[in-house]
Design a protein around this motif. Structure first.
Motif, PDB file in Angstrom:
ATOM      1  N   ARG A 158       0.843  -1.197   0.000  1.00 13.27           N
ATOM      2  CA  ARG A 158       0.000   0.000   0.000  1.00 13.27           C
ATOM      3  C   ARG A 158       0.881   1.251   0.000  1.00 13.27           C
ATOM      4  O   ARG A 158       1.846   1.335   0.764  1.00 13.27           O
ATOM      5  CB  ARG A 158      -0.920   0.034   1.222  1.00 13.27           C
ATOM      6  CG  ARG A 158      -1.922  -1.113   1.229  1.00 13.27           C
ATOM      7  CD  ARG A 158      -2.926  -0.955   2.348  1.00 13.27           C
ATOM      8  NE  ARG A 158      -3.899  -2.037   2.313  1.00 13.27           N
ATOM      9  CZ  ARG A 158      -4.978  -2.044   1.544  1.00 13.27           C
ATOM     10  NH1 ARG A 158      -5.218  -1.020   0.745  1.00 13.27           N
ATOM     11  NH2 ARG A 158      -5.816  -3.064   1.560  1.00 13.27           N
ATOM     12  N   PRO A 159       0.548   2.215  -0.859  1.00  8.38           N
ATOM     13  CA  PRO A 159       1.283   3.488  -0.813  1.00  8.38           C
ATOM     14  C   PRO A 159       0.857   4.302   0.405  1.00  8.38           C
ATOM     15  O   PRO A 159      -0.329   4.578   0.605  1.00  8.38           O
ATOM     16  CB  PRO A 159       0.882   4.172  -2.124  1.00  8.38           C
ATOM     17  CG  PRO A 159      -0.425   3.548  -2.500  1.00  8.38           C
ATOM     18  CD  PRO A 159      -0.425   2.160  -1.956  1.00  8.38           C
ATOM     19  N   VAL A 160       1.809   4.654   1.235  1.00  3.46           N
ATOM     20  CA  VAL A 160       1.516   5.411   2.454  1.00  3.46           C
ATOM     21  C   VAL A 160       1.808   6.902   2.285  1.00  3.46           C
ATOM     22  O   VAL A 160       1.288   7.724   3.048  1.00  3.46           O
ATOM     23  CB  VAL A 160       2.315   4.844   3.646  1.00  3.46           C
ATOM     24  CG1 VAL A 160       1.856   3.445   3.954  1.00  3.46           C
ATOM     25  CG2 VAL A 160       3.809   4.852   3.364  1.00  3.46           C
ATOM     26  N   ARG A 161       2.637   7.255   1.320  1.00  3.39           N
ATOM     27  CA  ARG A 161       2.918   8.665   1.067  1.00  3.39           C
ATOM     28  C   ARG A 161       3.223   8.844  -0.415  1.00  3.39           C
ATOM     29  O   ARG A 161       4.097   8.167  -0.964  1.00  3.39           O
ATOM     30  CB  ARG A 161       4.097   9.145   1.903  1.00  3.39           C
ATOM     31  CG  ARG A 161       4.297  10.662   1.859  1.00  3.39           C
ATOM     32  CD  ARG A 161       5.484  11.078   2.690  1.00  3.39           C
ATOM     33  NE  ARG A 161       6.734  10.598   2.119  1.00  3.39           N
ATOM     34  CZ  ARG A 161       7.909  10.685   2.732  1.00  3.39           C
ATOM     35  NH1 ARG A 161       7.977  11.205   3.942  1.00  3.39           N
ATOM     36  NH2 ARG A 161       9.001  10.235   2.156  1.00  3.39           N
ATOM     37  N   VAL A 162       2.476   9.737  -1.028  1.00  2.00           N
ATOM     38  CA  VAL A 162       2.643  10.028  -2.448  1.00  2.00           C
ATOM     39  C   VAL A 162       2.810  11.528  -2.607  1.00  2.00           C
ATOM     40  O   VAL A 162       1.999  12.309  -2.095  1.00  2.00           O
ATOM     41  CB  VAL A 162       1.440   9.525  -3.278  1.00  2.00           C
ATOM     42  CG1 VAL A 162       1.651   9.807  -4.757  1.00  2.00           C
ATOM     43  CG2 VAL A 162       1.216   8.032  -3.056  1.00  2.00           C
ATOM     44  N   GLU A 163       3.849  11.921  -3.294  1.00  2.00           N
ATOM     45  CA  GLU A 163       4.104  13.338  -3.526  1.00  2.00           C
ATOM     46  C   GLU A 163       4.664  13.513  -4.933  1.00  2.00           C
ATOM     47  O   GLU A 163       5.136  12.544  -5.544  1.00  2.00           O
ATOM     48  CB  GLU A 163       5.085  13.896  -2.493  1.00  2.00           C
ATOM     49  CG  GLU A 163       6.397  13.162  -2.452  1.00  2.00           C
ATOM     50  CD  GLU A 163       7.285  13.615  -1.311  1.00  2.00           C
ATOM     51  OE1 GLU A 163       8.465  13.243  -1.306  1.00  2.00           O
ATOM     52  OE2 GLU A 163       6.785  14.343  -0.426  1.00  2.00           O
ATOM     53  N   TYR A 164       4.594  14.728  -5.416  1.00  5.67           N
ATOM     54  CA  TYR A 164       5.092  15.007  -6.752  1.00  5.67           C
ATOM     55  C   TYR A 164       6.615  14.980  -6.761  1.00  5.67           C
ATOM     56  O   TYR A 164       7.275  15.291  -5.769  1.00  5.67           O
ATOM     57  CB  TYR A 164       4.604  16.369  -7.246  1.00  5.67           C
ATOM     58  CG  TYR A 164       3.125  16.403  -7.532  1.00  5.67           C
ATOM     59  CD1 TYR A 164       2.600  15.790  -8.674  1.00  5.67           C
ATOM     60  CD2 TYR A 164       2.243  17.045  -6.667  1.00  5.67           C
ATOM     61  CE1 TYR A 164       1.245  15.816  -8.934  1.00  5.67           C
ATOM     62  CE2 TYR A 164       0.878  17.065  -6.923  1.00  5.67           C
ATOM     63  CZ  TYR A 164       0.389  16.451  -8.061  1.00  5.67           C
ATOM     64  OH  TYR A 164      -0.951  16.459  -8.318  1.00  5.67           O
ATOM     65  N   ALA A 165       7.151  14.599  -7.902  1.00  9.89           N
ATOM     66  CA  ALA A 165       8.603  14.584  -8.067  1.00  9.89           C
ATOM     67  C   ALA A 165       9.140  16.012  -8.003  1.00  9.89           C
ATOM     68  O   ALA A 165       8.421  16.977  -8.299  1.00  9.89           O
ATOM     69  CB  ALA A 165       8.969  13.930  -9.401  1.00  9.89           C
ATOM     70  N   PRO A 166      10.391  16.175  -7.598  1.00 13.78           N
ATOM     71  CA  PRO A 166      10.928  17.544  -7.461  1.00 13.78           C
ATOM     72  C   PRO A 166      10.859  18.360  -8.744  1.00 13.78           C
ATOM     73  O   PRO A 166      10.666  19.570  -8.687  1.00 13.78           O
ATOM     74  CB  PRO A 166      12.383  17.295  -7.030  1.00 13.78           C
ATOM     75  CG  PRO A 166      12.374  15.947  -6.397  1.00 13.78           C
ATOM     76  CD  PRO A 166      11.346  15.161  -7.142  1.00 13.78           C
ATOM     77  N   GLU A 167      10.978  17.712  -9.905  1.00 12.21           N
ATOM     78  CA  GLU A 167      10.994  18.484 -11.144  1.00 12.21           C
ATOM     79  C   GLU A 167       9.627  19.036 -11.534  1.00 12.21           C
ATOM     80  O   GLU A 167       9.532  19.946 -12.342  1.00 12.21           O
ATOM     81  CB  GLU A 167      11.542  17.637 -12.290  1.00 12.21           C
ATOM     82  CG  GLU A 167      10.765  16.355 -12.560  1.00 12.21           C
ATOM     83  CD  GLU A 167      11.282  15.177 -11.776  1.00 12.21           C
ATOM     84  OE1 GLU A 167      10.931  14.036 -12.125  1.00 12.21           O
ATOM     85  OE2 GLU A 167      12.040  15.402 -10.804  1.00 12.21           O
ATOM     86  N   VAL A 168       8.540  18.469 -10.984  1.00 17.62           N
ATOM     87  CA  VAL A 168       7.199  18.953 -11.337  1.00 17.62           C
ATOM     88  C   VAL A 168       6.432  19.444 -10.125  1.00 17.62           C
ATOM     89  O   VAL A 168       5.257  19.794 -10.241  1.00 17.62           O
ATOM     90  CB  VAL A 168       6.395  17.844 -12.052  1.00 17.62           C
ATOM     91  CG1 VAL A 168       7.069  17.436 -13.344  1.00 17.62           C
ATOM     92  CG2 VAL A 168       6.200  16.634 -11.154  1.00 17.62           C
ATOM     93  N   ALA A 169       7.054  19.449  -8.952  1.00 17.32           N
ATOM     94  CA  ALA A 169       6.326  19.805  -7.733  1.00 17.32           C
ATOM     95  C   ALA A 169       5.842  21.251  -7.784  1.00 17.32           C
ATOM     96  O   ALA A 169       4.684  21.546  -7.437  1.00 17.32           O
ATOM     97  CB  ALA A 169       7.222  19.585  -6.513  1.00 17.32           C
ATOM     98  N   GLY A 170       6.706  22.189  -8.216  1.00 11.37           N
ATOM     99  CA  GLY A 170       6.301  23.589  -8.254  1.00 11.37           C
ATOM    100  C   GLY A 170       5.166  23.846  -9.226  1.00 11.37           C
ATOM    101  O   GLY A 170       4.186  24.540  -8.891  1.00 11.37           O
ATOM    102  N   ALA A 171       5.251  23.287 -10.419  1.00 17.71           N
ATOM    103  CA  ALA A 171       4.200  23.509 -11.422  1.00 17.71           C
ATOM    104  C   ALA A 171       2.872  22.914 -10.972  1.00 17.71           C
ATOM    105  O   ALA A 171       1.804  23.535 -11.130  1.00 17.71           O
ATOM    106  CB  ALA A 171       4.628  22.919 -12.760  1.00 17.71           C
TER     107      ALA A 171
END
Length: 404
Positions: free
Chosen positions: A326-339
């Motif tokens: 199970r995914p417990v933490r999902v976040e955007y990759a650093p290269e697309v996080a700001g956009a």
């Protein structure tokens, strides 16, 4: 004197009798069409005479040859055509109008040697090893007394009789060897089995069984022992590359609950079963879209079930039993996080503006309707538009001041 002269045909006239006079009640028939020019002979038949073409005249004076209406031509034979497949032409940006769904190829299932199956290893109780070790030590002591090399003080302390003092001969050395080997085998084979741990035994590269017993036991000291943890374990991965349904790069941390079911395959089927499990989870994340938290309700459960099924199918043949991934933490990759953060804020702002505008329009409509139905005001189209405009500006300004 009048005379009646008989009419005689002229030798130059083409007909031998005069043409009948047209009657008064019948219109004169149209003149026949001129005969076509005489054609040459027809080759094989040798006919040199001209043949007049038979024509039919319709109302629009269109001439249709009769022989075209009554031709007995054979019907065209069907021509078999190969099935056409719509594809994309190389070198152009043209896309096919319709694509036939193609079945995905099934991935090959990992296979391990079918004869490599866990089976119980042969061991003895620990008391047998202790007894063998004690006998070996006692044999070495008796051989020393027999050879006469026991110190007198030691012999007096243990109450031993006087030694014969035969010396160290071949018989004494043989007795030493046998007793020492028995003691080494007895004490060297002692092992302690613990709950949740197993021993995988091997001899010269051959699998000899698995020991899951607990307590003191004796194992052949010539066998190679590998300790395996068979307890229920959980592993929290480091951030791994993943993607959502639109292909946006993500970083996902997964929690894997698993255990070793077949110790033989987990130890001998792969080089390192923990590394193999980690790579299986990473491969599954590359195939399953994972949604960031807060986007789609229930997407995490669907992704977890799919990941569990894929990882269990890959890790099952090597003796690993996977219960959940199970995914417990999902976040955007650093290269697309700001956009993506700016896009999320813009979407929330647009949704809030749409909600505010809908509320303002409903309030204005309700106000104008009540004023009109109660007869408080009588408005024409122009006055109604002005009132709606003023109310809209007033409501929007009031909400804007109350918002901050």
């Amino acid at each position: 004197m009048s005379t009646t002269s008989s009419t005689t045909p002229s030798p130059l006239s083409p007909a031998s009798s005069p043409a009948p006079a047209p009657s008064a009640d019948r219109a004169p028939s149209p003149a026949p069409p001129p005969a076509p020019a005489p054609a040459s002979g027809f080759g094989e038949r040798g006919e040199g005479a001209a043949r007049s073409a038979r024509l039919i005249h319709n109302e629009a004076t269109t001439e249709i040859p009769v022989h075209l209406l009554f031709r007995d031509d054979p019907s065209p034979a069907p021509v078999p055509l190969p099935s056409a497949v719509v594809g994309r032409r190389q070198g152009t940006g043209e896309q096919p109008r319709m694509r036939r769904p193609t079945a995905a190829r099934r991935r090959p299932v990992p296979e391990v040697d079918p004869q490599l199956v866990e089976r119980p290893g042969r061991v003895l109780p620990g008391a047998a090893g202790v007894a063998a070790g004690v006998l070996g030590v006692a044999g070495c002591a008796a051989t020393s007394w027999w050879a006469g090399i026991v110190p007198p003080l030691t012999a007096e302390a243990f109450g031993l009789p006087a030694s014969a003092g035969a010396g160290l001969g071949p018989a004494q050395w043989a007795a030493y060897t046998a007793a020492g080997a028995l003691g080494l085998f007895g004490f060297g084979g002692l092992a302690r089995g613990r709950t949740g741990r197993a021993w995988v035994l091997g001899l010269f590269g051959r699998y000899r069984g698995t020991v899951r017993r607990t307590g003191l036991m004796w194992v052949n000291p010539l066998l190679l022992r590998r300790r395996v943890d068979v307890r229920l374990r959980h592993w929290r991965s480091e951030p791994m590359p993943a993607a959502d349904g639109n292909g946006v790069a993500l970083r996902a941390v997964t929690l894997v609950v698993w255990r070793v079911r077949d110790t033989a395959r987990a130890t001998l089927g792969v080089e390192d079963h923990e590394t193999y499990l980690r790579e299986c989870v990473e491969a599954a994340l590359a195939r399953v879209p994972v949604e960031p938290p807060g986007t789609v309700r229930g997407a995490a459960d669907v992704a977890g079930e799919t990941l569990t099924r894929l990882v269990a199918a890959d890790a099952g043949p090597v003796g690993l039993e996977v219960f959940s991934v199970r995914p417990v933490r999902v976040e955007y990759a650093p290269e697309v996080a700001g956009a993506m953060h700016r896009r999320r804020i813009a979407a929330l702002d647009a949704a809030q503006r749409a909600s505010v505008l809908t509320s303002v329009v409903d309030s204005v409509e309700d106000t104008v309707t009540r004023l009109t139905m109660r007869g408080l005001v009588e408005l024409d189209d122009y006055e109604r538009k002005v009132l709606v405009k003023d109310l809209t500006v007033a409501f929007c300004a009031g909400r804007g001041e109350a918002g901050p």
